[in-house]
Write an enzyme that holds these catalytic residues in place. Structure first.
Site, PDB file in Angstrom:
ATOM      1  N   CYS A 109       0.725  -1.250   0.071  1.00 31.93           N
ATOM      2  CA  CYS A 109      -0.271  -0.283   0.118  1.00 31.93           C
ATOM      3  C   CYS A 109       0.916   1.383  -0.081  1.00 31.93           C
ATOM      4  O   CYS A 109       2.113   1.226   0.523  1.00 31.93           O
ATOM      5  CB  CYS A 109      -0.928   0.178   1.228  1.00 31.93           C
ATOM      6  SG  CYS A 109      -2.031   1.316   1.169  1.00 31.93           S
ATOM      7  N   CYS A 339      -9.339  -5.936  11.415  1.00 34.92           N
ATOM      8  CA  CYS A 339      -8.988  -4.662  10.564  1.00 34.92           C
ATOM      9  C   CYS A 339      -7.711  -3.908  10.739  1.00 34.92           C
ATOM     10  O   CYS A 339      -7.483  -3.681  11.868  1.00 34.92           O
ATOM     11  CB  CYS A 339     -10.316  -3.998  10.839  1.00 34.92           C
ATOM     12  SG  CYS A 339     -10.286  -2.015   9.891  1.00 34.92           S
TER      13      CYS A 339
END
Length: 381
Positions: A109, A339
């Site tokens: 990312c 998460c």
């Protein structure tokens, strides 16, 4: 050529180039995405000659599940290896009679959100449509959910683009993958069962709603630019006023189809009553709902989670203002599948092994090894 990841039109072109009639593309699509075939030899409605020619020229390549882990709470995570040996992770989060497959859109990312473990892994590349769809196929294989069941019976009922990477930085490949996922004669997912989560790539948000028509989730995590820019560097480029304007213009957003605002609860950072009141003002008039997420720690994380008492008080303030704000219970923490925790396990292991090898080298050997890896010598590591 890998046939997985091709659109219907592209598949028809492949078969036309082989001298086959258009209806063969429909048959092939059925075998790949409705029945989950992994071998052309399984496709009994195709002639033996066509099956042999397909096998000679093409493949049905899925990502290789090099590791599968199941959490104590039933969450299942796959470490997936692609043809170039790059890796990403996907997760299935089960509910009572259904569940969501959380897929990745990139290897690594670029966003470096400070609370997110994935953000500590540098971007390597975008995933292709075949690699994105392939994650869902691997999950189907793992649960034996072939042929495609109806919505009422399927365990893998939803797809969420909440894995590694920023989906709107890989827009074309994600959009193509979505078109395959929603095809009614294959995987047959409703667009309302697909959610794309973005950190706030403002110029692409309207296009996402117009071209993909999926549910939108936004990693918000702060009510002021000062706090959000600190924990999410993308806010410096696309601040809150621009983001909120894009959300208010999102095609299809309504009280019946609200935008989800994800909000990770960070102790002493964004969890005060003043933060809650600022959030209420920020979203006034926007059809939205919140997901309040206790921070999921990882080794070296710079934050702590707010206490449950603080989170509940925060949720009550939002609820008193008429906002839906459930607290999302952590899932899969014991396998680092919660998460913000996705990061290639093999990358961690390789890095640990590399550091161990460096520690055993002489200074000259270490300098040579660092040079070979394109890094400055790590004498101070």
């Amino acid at each position: 050529m890998n046939l997985i990841g091709l659109t219907r039109a592209e598949l028809a072109t492949v078969l036309a180039d082989m001298g086959e009639k258009p209806f063969r593309a429909k048959q092939l699509w059925h075998w790949i995405y409705f029945r989950g075939a992994t071998d052309f030899a399984q496709m009994s409605t195709l002639s033996k000659d066509l099956r042999a020619r397909l096998a000679d020229r093409h493949s049905l390549e899925r990502p290789a599940a090099s590791r599968e882990q199941t959490s104590d709470d039933g969450t299942r995570k796959w470490l997936l290896r692609f043809s170039d040996n790059r890796e990403a992770e996907a997760v299935h989060i089960p509910e009572d009679d259904h569940g969501a497959v959380c897929v990745s859109s990139q290897v690594g990312c670029t966003l470096t959100c400070r609370f997110c473990h994935t953000g500590t892994q540098m971007l390597v590349r975008n995933l292709t449509p075949a690699e994105i769809v392939g994650q869902f196929l691997v999950a189907r294989d793992s649960y034996g959910e072939w042929p495609t069941p109806t919505d009422e019976t399927r365990l893998l009922s939803n797809v969420v683009f909440m894995g590694m990477g920023e989906p709107l930085f890989n827009f074309d490949n994600v959009a193509k993958a979505v078109s395959i996922l929603v095809d009614g004669e294959g995987l047959a997912l409703s667009r309302r069962r697909i959610t794309l989560s973005t950190a706030g790539v403002v110029p692409m948000i309207e296009r996402c709603g117009r071209e993909m028509g999926v549910n939108l989730a936004v990693s918000l995590h702060a009510a002021t630019d000062a706090v959000r820019s600190e924990i999410m560097p993308i806010n410096k480029k696309y601040p809150l006023d621009a983001l909120m304007a894009a959300l208010r213009a999102y095609p299809g957003a309504s009280n019946a189809r609200r935008i989800t605002l994800e909000y990770v609860m960070l102790k002493g950072v964004n969890d005060s009553p003043a933060d809650a009141r600022a959030l209420i003002e920020l979203v006034r008039g926007l059809p939205c709902k919140f997901n309040l997420i206790p921070f999921n720690a990882w080794p070296g994380a710079p934050y702590e989670s707010s206490s449950m008492r603080t989170i509940e008080r925060f949720a009550d303030l939002l609820a008193d203002a008429g906002l839906t704000a459930p607290i999302r219970l952590p899932r899969g923490r014991d396998i680092l599948a919660a998460c913000g925790q996705l990061k290639s396990a093999s990358e961690r292991e390789r890095l640990q092994g590399y550091r161990a090898r460096l520690a055993a080298m002489t200074p000259a050997e270490r300098a040579a090894a660092e040079a070979a890896h394109g890094r400055a010598p790590a004498a101070a590591d």
